[in-house]
Design a protein around this motif. Sequence first.
Motif, PDB file in Angstrom:
ATOM      1  N   ARG A   7      42.565  34.580 108.385  1.00  0.00           N
ATOM      2  CA  ARG A   7      43.150  35.820 108.933  1.00  0.00           C
ATOM      3  C   ARG A   7      43.286  36.883 107.833  1.00  0.00           C
ATOM      4  O   ARG A   7      43.051  38.068 108.076  1.00  0.00           O
ATOM      5  CB  ARG A   7      44.516  35.533 109.568  1.00  0.00           C
ATOM      6  CG  ARG A   7      44.438  34.685 110.841  1.00  0.00           C
ATOM      7  CD  ARG A   7      45.683  34.850 111.708  1.00  0.00           C
ATOM      8  NE  ARG A   7      46.877  34.497 110.978  1.00  0.00           N
ATOM      9  CZ  ARG A   7      47.412  33.282 110.931  1.00  0.00           C
ATOM     10  NH1 ARG A   7      46.811  32.276 111.579  1.00  0.00           N
ATOM     11  NH2 ARG A   7      48.510  33.029 110.241  1.00  0.00           N
ATOM     12  N   GLU A   8      43.666  36.446 106.636  1.00  0.00           N
ATOM     13  CA  GLU A   8      43.800  37.391 105.518  1.00  0.00           C
ATOM     14  C   GLU A   8      42.452  38.001 105.148  1.00  0.00           C
ATOM     15  O   GLU A   8      42.342  39.200 104.892  1.00  0.00           O
ATOM     16  CB  GLU A   8      44.411  36.684 104.302  1.00  0.00           C
ATOM     17  CG  GLU A   8      45.888  36.356 104.450  1.00  0.00           C
ATOM     18  CD  GLU A   8      46.429  35.569 103.262  1.00  0.00           C
ATOM     19  OE1 GLU A   8      45.608  35.211 102.374  1.00  0.00           O
ATOM     20  OE2 GLU A   8      47.640  35.316 103.216  1.00  0.00           O
ATOM     21  N   GLN A   9      41.420  37.146 105.114  1.00  0.00           N
ATOM     22  CA  GLN A   9      40.083  37.642 104.772  1.00  0.00           C
ATOM     23  C   GLN A   9      39.547  38.595 105.837  1.00  0.00           C
ATOM     24  O   GLN A   9      38.900  39.602 105.520  1.00  0.00           O
ATOM     25  CB  GLN A   9      39.127  36.459 104.587  1.00  0.00           C
ATOM     26  CG  GLN A   9      39.410  35.653 103.331  1.00  0.00           C
ATOM     27  CD  GLN A   9      38.583  34.379 103.254  1.00  0.00           C
ATOM     28  OE1 GLN A   9      38.000  33.937 104.246  1.00  0.00           O
ATOM     29  NE2 GLN A   9      38.537  33.778 102.078  1.00  0.00           N
ATOM     30  N   LEU A  10      39.817  38.279 107.094  1.00  0.00           N
ATOM     31  CA  LEU A  10      39.404  39.175 108.173  1.00  0.00           C
ATOM     32  C   LEU A  10      40.116  40.521 108.071  1.00  0.00           C
ATOM     33  O   LEU A  10      39.510  41.580 108.297  1.00  0.00           O
ATOM     34  CB  LEU A  10      39.696  38.535 109.534  1.00  0.00           C
ATOM     35  CG  LEU A  10      38.762  37.390 109.961  1.00  0.00           C
ATOM     36  CD1 LEU A  10      39.286  36.732 111.234  1.00  0.00           C
ATOM     37  CD2 LEU A  10      37.347  37.911 110.191  1.00  0.00           C
ATOM     38  N   GLU A  11      41.381  40.495 107.720  1.00  0.00           N
ATOM     39  CA  GLU A  11      42.149  41.739 107.574  1.00  0.00           C
ATOM     40  C   GLU A  11      41.618  42.558 106.405  1.00  0.00           C
ATOM     41  O   GLU A  11      41.529  43.793 106.473  1.00  0.00           O
ATOM     42  CB  GLU A  11      43.628  41.425 107.377  1.00  0.00           C
ATOM     43  CG  GLU A  11      44.526  42.655 107.244  1.00  0.00           C
ATOM     44  CD  GLU A  11      44.464  43.585 108.445  1.00  0.00           C
ATOM     45  OE1 GLU A  11      44.773  44.781 108.271  1.00  0.00           O
ATOM     46  OE2 GLU A  11      44.102  43.130 109.558  1.00  0.00           O
ATOM     47  N   GLN A  12      41.257  41.860 105.310  1.00  0.00           N
ATOM     48  CA  GLN A  12      40.691  42.562 104.159  1.00  0.00           C
ATOM     49  C   GLN A  12      39.357  43.221 104.529  1.00  0.00           C
ATOM     50  O   GLN A  12      39.089  44.365 104.139  1.00  0.00           O
ATOM     51  CB  GLN A  12      40.480  41.579 103.002  1.00  0.00           C
ATOM     52  CG  GLN A  12      41.779  41.140 102.330  1.00  0.00           C
ATOM     53  CD  GLN A  12      41.540  40.033 101.303  1.00  0.00           C
ATOM     54  OE1 GLN A  12      40.404  39.651 101.029  1.00  0.00           O
ATOM     55  NE2 GLN A  12      42.624  39.516 100.743  1.00  0.00           N
ATOM     56  N   ALA A  13      38.557  42.491 105.301  1.00  0.00           N
ATOM     57  CA  ALA A  13      37.274  43.052 105.741  1.00  0.00           C
ATOM     58  C   ALA A  13      37.497  44.265 106.642  1.00  0.00           C
ATOM     59  O   ALA A  13      36.809  45.282 106.526  1.00  0.00           O
ATOM     60  CB  ALA A  13      36.463  41.985 106.478  1.00  0.00           C
ATOM     61  N   ARG A  14      38.482  44.149 107.533  1.00  0.00           N
ATOM     62  CA  ARG A  14      38.821  45.249 108.439  1.00  0.00           C
ATOM     63  C   ARG A  14      39.266  46.469 107.637  1.00  0.00           C
ATOM     64  O   ARG A  14      38.845  47.601 107.917  1.00  0.00           O
ATOM     65  CB  ARG A  14      39.918  44.805 109.402  1.00  0.00           C
ATOM     66  CG  ARG A  14      40.428  45.893 110.334  1.00  0.00           C
ATOM     67  CD  ARG A  14      41.439  45.312 111.315  1.00  0.00           C
ATOM     68  NE  ARG A  14      42.051  46.354 112.124  1.00  0.00           N
ATOM     69  CZ  ARG A  14      43.138  47.049 111.751  1.00  0.00           C
ATOM     70  NH1 ARG A  14      43.729  46.796 110.602  1.00  0.00           N
ATOM     71  NH2 ARG A  14      43.624  47.991 112.547  1.00  0.00           N
ATOM     72  N   MET A  15      40.100  46.237 106.624  1.00  0.00           N
ATOM     73  CA  MET A  15      40.584  47.339 105.794  1.00  0.00           C
ATOM     74  C   MET A  15      39.436  47.981 105.026  1.00  0.00           C
ATOM     75  O   MET A  15      39.392  49.200 104.846  1.00  0.00           O
ATOM     76  CB  MET A  15      41.652  46.849 104.821  1.00  0.00           C
ATOM     77  CG  MET A  15      43.026  46.666 105.446  1.00  0.00           C
ATOM     78  SD  MET A  15      43.628  48.200 106.241  1.00  0.00           S
ATOM     79  CE  MET A  15      43.627  49.331 104.862  1.00  0.00           C
ATOM     80  N   GLY A  16      38.480  47.151 104.575  1.00  0.00           N
ATOM     81  CA  GLY A  16      37.323  47.690 103.861  1.00  0.00           C
ATOM     82  C   GLY A  16      36.521  48.631 104.733  1.00  0.00           C
ATOM     83  O   GLY A  16      36.093  49.697 104.292  1.00  0.00           O
ATOM     84  N   VAL A  17      36.326  48.237 105.987  1.00  0.00           N
ATOM     85  CA  VAL A  17      35.591  49.085 106.949  1.00  0.00           C
ATOM     86  C   VAL A  17      36.353  50.383 107.191  1.00  0.00           C
ATOM     87  O   VAL A  17      35.772  51.472 107.215  1.00  0.00           O
ATOM     88  CB  VAL A  17      35.363  48.333 108.275  1.00  0.00           C
ATOM     89  CG1 VAL A  17      34.796  49.277 109.335  1.00  0.00           C
ATOM     90  CG2 VAL A  17      34.429  47.146 108.061  1.00  0.00           C
ATOM     91  N   LEU A  18      37.667  50.288 107.355  1.00  0.00           N
ATOM     92  CA  LEU A  18      38.484  51.473 107.624  1.00  0.00           C
ATOM     93  C   LEU A  18      38.511  52.425 106.425  1.00  0.00           C
ATOM     94  O   LEU A  18      38.440  53.644 106.593  1.00  0.00           O
ATOM     95  CB  LEU A  18      39.912  51.056 107.991  1.00  0.00           C
ATOM     96  CG  LEU A  18      40.081  50.405 109.374  1.00  0.00           C
ATOM     97  CD1 LEU A  18      41.512  49.918 109.568  1.00  0.00           C
ATOM     98  CD2 LEU A  18      39.701  51.384 110.478  1.00  0.00           C
ATOM     99  N   VAL A  19      38.624  51.862 105.238  1.00  0.00           N
ATOM    100  CA  VAL A  19      38.626  52.701 104.028  1.00  0.00           C
ATOM    101  C   VAL A  19      37.318  53.478 103.940  1.00  0.00           C
ATOM    102  O   VAL A  19      37.323  54.689 103.694  1.00  0.00           O
ATOM    103  CB  VAL A  19      38.822  51.833 102.758  1.00  0.00           C
ATOM    104  CG1 VAL A  19      38.515  52.655 101.507  1.00  0.00           C
ATOM    105  CG2 VAL A  19      40.249  51.310 102.688  1.00  0.00           C
ATOM    106  N   SER A  20      36.196  52.792 104.159  1.00  0.00           N
ATOM    107  CA  SER A  20      34.884  53.459 104.099  1.00  0.00           C
ATOM    108  C   SER A  20      34.765  54.539 105.165  1.00  0.00           C
ATOM    109  O   SER A  20      34.277  55.634 104.909  1.00  0.00           O
ATOM    110  CB  SER A  20      33.762  52.435 104.290  1.00  0.00           C
ATOM    111  OG  SER A  20      33.745  51.518 103.221  1.00  0.00           O
ATOM    112  N   ALA A  21      35.233  54.222 106.387  1.00  0.00           N
ATOM    113  CA  ALA A  21      35.133  55.176 107.498  1.00  0.00           C
ATOM    114  C   ALA A  21      35.976  56.422 107.241  1.00  0.00           C
ATOM    115  O   ALA A  21      35.539  57.552 107.487  1.00  0.00           O
ATOM    116  CB  ALA A  21      35.548  54.504 108.798  1.00  0.00           C
ATOM    117  N   VAL A  22      37.204  56.218 106.747  1.00  0.00           N
ATOM    118  CA  VAL A  22      38.105  57.347 106.452  1.00  0.00           C
ATOM    119  C   VAL A  22      37.507  58.210 105.342  1.00  0.00           C
ATOM    120  O   VAL A  22      37.498  59.444 105.420  1.00  0.00           O
ATOM    121  CB  VAL A  22      39.504  56.839 106.047  1.00  0.00           C
ATOM    122  CG1 VAL A  22      40.342  57.978 105.468  1.00  0.00           C
ATOM    123  CG2 VAL A  22      40.216  56.243 107.252  1.00  0.00           C
TER     124      VAL A  22
END
Length: 264
Positions: free
Chosen positions: A85-100
């Motif tokens: 779950r932590e790794q999935l959240e980190q991946a999600r945050m990575g996508v969001l950071v790039s998108a923003v």
Amino acid sequence: MFNKRQLFSISLLGALFLAGNASAQNAVIVNGKSIPKAQLDKLVQRSGQPDNPQVRDQAREMLVTRELILQEADKRGVLQKEIVREQLEQARMGVLVSAVFEDFIEKEGVADTELKAAYDSVKAQYTGKEYHVEHILVEKESDAKAIIAQLKAGANFEDIAKAKSLDPGSAKNGGDLGWVSDKALVPEFSKAMVQLKNGQITDKPVKSQFGWHVIKMIDSRDVKAPSMDELKDQLKQMIMSDKNWQKAKFAELMQKLRTKAKIQ
């Protein structure tokens, strides 16, 4: 009225028709889980490859692999593990950071001062001269000497180039190479070329790795840099691909967010 056999046949045909429609709407069904055709269409489109059966088969296999992994992850309960779950959240945050960040760059753009600085840097590279030349390329020195003698006797350079030059790129244009930089040509050719005056022809054949050249100078001029408007898109790409610029822009974004935020 329909008898029972007719009703059964109609029902069967209807069921088959509906099943056919449902199947047409799906790209594939994996262990009972339907994957819509629209998902396959989107994957093919995003691949950037021509839409053909082979590409669709590859995309379909990718969807099957993805679905099998998802089903197996659910079966094994790995989504319940904290580290997953932590790794999935980190991946999600990575996508969001790039998108923003990409949205910020798209809307804020590259500053005019940055464009000007990049343009000045590129413009400084446009130095020296460029030359409009024609040439005739032959295999033997004796052939080149004979051509020079014909030219001195009044023969037309362009006509001889069309008839005898071995350079397929320029022969059809009368030996015309257009405007070229001395740095873009083989050294032997360039050395002889830059010594010619406008309208002058080499009085001796020039040897290079390609054969023997007879060169005619048409004109020369100082190299002129394209305008900033002409290079604008290229300059933006150059600036935005710079890692240091990206770091600075991200720091600028975070500073703006922190300034607006209420952090307690």
